[in-house]
Design an enzyme around this catalytic site. Structure first.
Site, PDB file in Angstrom:
ATOM      1  CB  ALA A  86       7.288   9.939  -2.644  1.00 10.93           C
ATOM      2  CD  GLU A 134      -7.957  13.134  -4.223  1.00 10.66           C
ATOM      3  OE1 GLU A 134      -6.848  13.439  -4.701  1.00 10.66           O
ATOM      4  OE2 GLU A 134      -8.769  13.967  -3.798  1.00 10.66           O
ATOM      5  CG  ASN A 170      -0.140   2.858  -4.393  1.00 14.17           C
ATOM      6  OD1 ASN A 170       0.581   2.012  -3.844  1.00 14.17           O
ATOM      7  ND2 ASN A 170       0.201   4.119  -4.529  1.00 14.17           N
ATOM      8  CE1 TYR A 188      -1.067   7.260   2.615  1.00 11.55           C
ATOM      9  CE2 TYR A 188      -2.385   6.478   0.772  1.00 11.55           C
ATOM     10  CZ  TYR A 188      -1.316   7.213   1.265  1.00 11.55           C
ATOM     11  OH  TYR A 188      -0.517   7.901   0.394  1.00 11.55           O
TER      12      TYR A 188
END
Ligand SMILES: CC(C)(COP(=O)(O)OP(=O)(O)OC[C@H]1O[C@@H](n2cnc3c(N)ncnc32)[C@H](O)[C@@H]1OP(=O)(O)O)[C@@H](O)C(=O)NCCC(=O)NCCS
Length: 149
Positions: free
Chosen positions: A73, A106, A111, A118
């Site tokens: 985050a 995951e 998103n 990623y």
């Protein structure tokens, strides 16, 4: 951000971390969840800090050479400045030094920001886990990176 510091998360950081966690996730980890994670030697947790303010964090749980990435985050007002990228890049380097060679995570299928991040670090989507998430119900994309030599 030139005055950003990336360092290990400590229990003294957890009040600030939990505020971000609660603002960010529909099912946030509690302070106790983080405390347990920090005390487990198979885990590695980092924070990004600017002028004594925590602006992001991430962690992994490593077992049998595999690292599971959790709790990625960045505070809303600091997003899209590559902080997530630097944090995760740093986490992966630290984990590789500790003997982890493959990484998995995951992510909610909607998103895009996280999936893009990623992918830029080399993760590839390998599977979909149907209805994995609740609040709201959503599929998870399973991503893998590695093995890193
Ligand atoms: C995912 C998250 C950690 C990314 O942090 P960040 O510091 O903004 O990430 P970065 O700036 O390093 O890179 C994000 C990349 O995703 C893309 N991106 C960022 N926000 C985006 C958005 N709202 N929509 C689409 N793409 C987005 C950008 O294109 C950026 O790549 P670029 O530099 O090539 O433009 C942050 O958005 C966040 O905290 N989100 C809420 C929590 C979350 O979803 N965590 C992941 C759970 S698996």
């Amino acid at each position: 951000m030139h005055d950003m510091l990336i360092r290990k998360m400590t229990e003294a950081d957890l009040d600030e971390v939990c505020v971000i966690e609660q603002e960010t996730f529909s099912e946030p980890w509690s302070k106790d969840d983080f405390c347990k994670a920090l005390r487990d030697i198979n885990n590695g947790y980092l924070v990004a800090e600017v002028r004594d303010e925590i602006i992001g964090y991430c962690g992994y749980w490593g077992i049998a050479g595999e690292g599971n990435i959790y709790n990625m985050a960045v505070k809303k007002e600091y997003r899209r400045q590559c902080i997530g990228f630097y944090l995760l890049e740093h986490l992966i380097k630290e984990a590789v030094k500790g003997g982890i060679s493959s990484f998995t995570l995951e992510v909610r299928s909607s998103n895009e920001a996280a999936i893009r991040l990623y992918e830029r670090l080399g993760f590839q989507a390998t599977a979909i886990r149907k209805d994995f998430y609740t609040k709201p119900k959503e599929d998870a994309v399973i991503m893998w990176l590695g093995p890193i030599q």
